[in-house]
Design an enzyme around this catalytic site. Structure first.
Site, PDB file in Angstrom:
ATOM      1  N   LYS A   1      -2.634   5.992  -4.236  1.00 46.14           N
ATOM      2  CA  LYS A   1      -3.704   6.957  -3.900  1.00 46.14           C
ATOM      3  C   LYS A   1      -3.498   8.284  -4.615  1.00 46.14           C
ATOM      4  O   LYS A   1      -2.359   8.718  -4.823  1.00 46.14           O
ATOM      5  CB  LYS A   1      -3.735   7.195  -2.384  1.00 46.14           C
ATOM      6  CG  LYS A   1      -3.745   5.919  -1.577  1.00 46.14           C
ATOM      7  CD  LYS A   1      -3.871   6.148  -0.082  1.00 46.14           C
ATOM      8  CE  LYS A   1      -3.591   4.843   0.661  1.00 46.14           C
ATOM      9  NZ  LYS A   1      -2.162   4.595   0.903  1.00 46.14           N
TER      10      LYS A   1
ATOM     11  N   ASP B   1       0.840  -1.196   0.000  1.00 37.46           N
ATOM     12  CA  ASP B   1       0.000   0.000   0.000  1.00 37.46           C
ATOM     13  C   ASP B   1       0.875   1.246   0.000  1.00 37.46           C
ATOM     14  O   ASP B   1       1.602   1.496   0.963  1.00 37.46           O
ATOM     15  CB  ASP B   1      -0.893   0.004   1.246  1.00 37.46           C
ATOM     16  CG  ASP B   1      -1.823   1.204   1.276  1.00 37.46           C
ATOM     17  OD1 ASP B   1      -2.995   1.046   0.882  1.00 37.46           O
ATOM     18  OD2 ASP B   1      -1.382   2.295   1.667  1.00 37.46           O
TER      19      ASP B   1
ATOM     20  N   HIS C   1      -7.297   9.879  -1.793  1.00 38.73           N
ATOM     21  CA  HIS C   1      -6.599   9.845  -0.499  1.00 38.73           C
ATOM     22  C   HIS C   1      -7.403  10.509   0.637  1.00 38.73           C
ATOM     23  O   HIS C   1      -7.453   9.988   1.753  1.00 38.73           O
ATOM     24  CB  HIS C   1      -5.231  10.517  -0.652  1.00 38.73           C
ATOM     25  CG  HIS C   1      -4.210  10.048   0.317  1.00 38.73           C
ATOM     26  ND1 HIS C   1      -2.886   9.889   0.005  1.00 38.73           N
ATOM     27  CD2 HIS C   1      -4.316   9.680   1.617  1.00 38.73           C
ATOM     28  CE1 HIS C   1      -2.221   9.453   1.056  1.00 38.73           C
ATOM     29  NE2 HIS C   1      -3.073   9.317   2.046  1.00 38.73           N
TER      30      HIS C   1
ATOM     31  N   TYR D   1       3.226   9.819  -0.664  1.00 43.41           N
ATOM     32  CA  TYR D   1       4.319   9.250   0.137  1.00 43.41           C
ATOM     33  C   TYR D   1       5.677   9.501  -0.525  1.00 43.41           C
ATOM     34  O   TYR D   1       6.712   9.359   0.124  1.00 43.41           O
ATOM     35  CB  TYR D   1       4.174   7.729   0.328  1.00 43.41           C
ATOM     36  CG  TYR D   1       2.932   7.253   1.044  1.00 43.41           C
ATOM     37  CD1 TYR D   1       2.046   8.131   1.643  1.00 43.41           C
ATOM     38  CD2 TYR D   1       2.656   5.890   1.137  1.00 43.41           C
ATOM     39  CE1 TYR D   1       0.898   7.657   2.277  1.00 43.41           C
ATOM     40  CE2 TYR D   1       1.528   5.414   1.780  1.00 43.41           C
ATOM     41  CZ  TYR D   1       0.653   6.302   2.341  1.00 43.41           C
ATOM     42  OH  TYR D   1      -0.471   5.834   2.971  1.00 43.41           O
TER      43      TYR D   1
END
Ligand code: A2P
Length: 292
Positions: A78, A48, A111, A53
């Site tokens: 996301k 994930d 997200h 990120y």
């Protein structure tokens, strides 16, 4: 190591391994190594990540280096808040796929919800297009409260396959889980072990769940770690769980949870920890990265 992970069938018919590896706050080097180890050695089949990120390329390299065929791995990424709206969403999935080095993801999530409901609905309509194009096998959301879910379902008739929410023993999210369950929306837990002590909208207090006496007591009785007890709690609640670690020993420990079970007394004791305390901000109060 076992790869006989339990799976959950999503509304699309796809199977998602109920346990995966989270990589939030992991830098490129750690991410690539952790993903390679998790898939190639520890038996994980589910990773994930998220555009926000900043480590999608490292996830892609880790998958490629794992030696396991892409078709056996479930990959989630996301859409970041600044990419809501049709044009940006269409560009964002292409950019994520390019960074991952993949031609599709198994699950693409919005997200965070937006306070601008019309824009959020436009994004969801675009996610449906993306699913139809095959660039995402399933689509879903993250951090959506019931009113956000209702807004996109009312507008399009298509519920998300998944809602990924903050969920751990202190924030058991019973009502939201029930709401999702009634609508065929699978629930995924972020910060399933109580998080790292820092993050978006988070206070900076350390993770005290890992040393909580109720959990350590249960862990001792089962000769397991508190992390393993929390992972079992999620699995037994029917929740998809993605504990984050960049350490090989913890990555291996976190998947070594298929040969013990919490009993009803354990589950009841863990239920008493639910104070509703959040690590991250409330989705209705955050509007991270929204344009304007
Ligand atoms: P690290 O990557 O240094 O191992 P979350 O609840 O968001 O999944 O966060 C888990 C946090 O706890 C991470 O900061 C991770 O740090 C740490 N962690 C993950 N697995 C374990 C474990 N089995 N035992 C102790 N700490 C863990």
């Amino acid at each position: 190591m076992s790869t006989d992970l339990p799976t959950i069938e999503l509304a699309t018919g796809s199977l998602i391994p109920q346990l995966g590896l989270g990589v939030w706050q992991a830098d490129d080097e750690d991410t690539e190594r952790a993903v390679r180890f998790a898939i190639g050695t520890a038996g994980y089949r589910h990773i994930d990540t998220a555009a926000a990120y900043g480590n999608e390329a490292a996830v892609g390299r880790g998958i490629a280096a794992s030696g396991v065929d892409r078709s056996e791995i479930f990959v989630t990424t996301k859409l970041w808040n600044a990419d809501h709206g049709r044009a940006r969403t269409l560009a964002a999935i292409d950019a994520s796929l390019e960074r991952l080095g993949l031609d599709h993801v198994d699950l693409y999530l919005i997200h965070w919800p937006l306070q601008d409901t019309d824009r959020m609905i436009e994004t969801w309509q675009t996610m449906i297009e993306i699913q139809a194009s095959g660039k995402a096998t399933s689509i879903g959301v993250s951090n959506f409260e019931p009113h956000h879910l209702a807004a996109i379902v009312d507008a399009t008739g298509q519920p998300p396959a998944v809602d990924q929410i903050e969920l751990h023993p202190r924030l058991a999210q019973r009502e939201l889980r029930e709401f999702c369950g009634e609508r065929g929306i699978a629930v995924e837990a972020w910060s399933p072990l109580g998080g790292s002590g820092s993050g978006w909208g988070a206070d900076s207090s350390p993770n005290t769940l890992l040393t909580d006496p109720t959990l350590t007591g249960i862990a001792e009785r089962h000769s397991r770690s508190t992390a393993q007890v929390m992972i079992r709690w999620h699995l037994q609640n029917g929740v998809i769980v993605i504990p984050k670690s960049v350490h090989d020993d913890r990555i291996a420990q976190n998947i070594d949870v298929l040969d013990f079970e919490l009993n009803a007394a354990d589950m009841d004791a863990i239920a008493t920890l639910d104070t509703g305390a959040r690590i991250g901000g409330h989705p209705d109060e955050l509007n991270l990265g929204a344009p304007d």
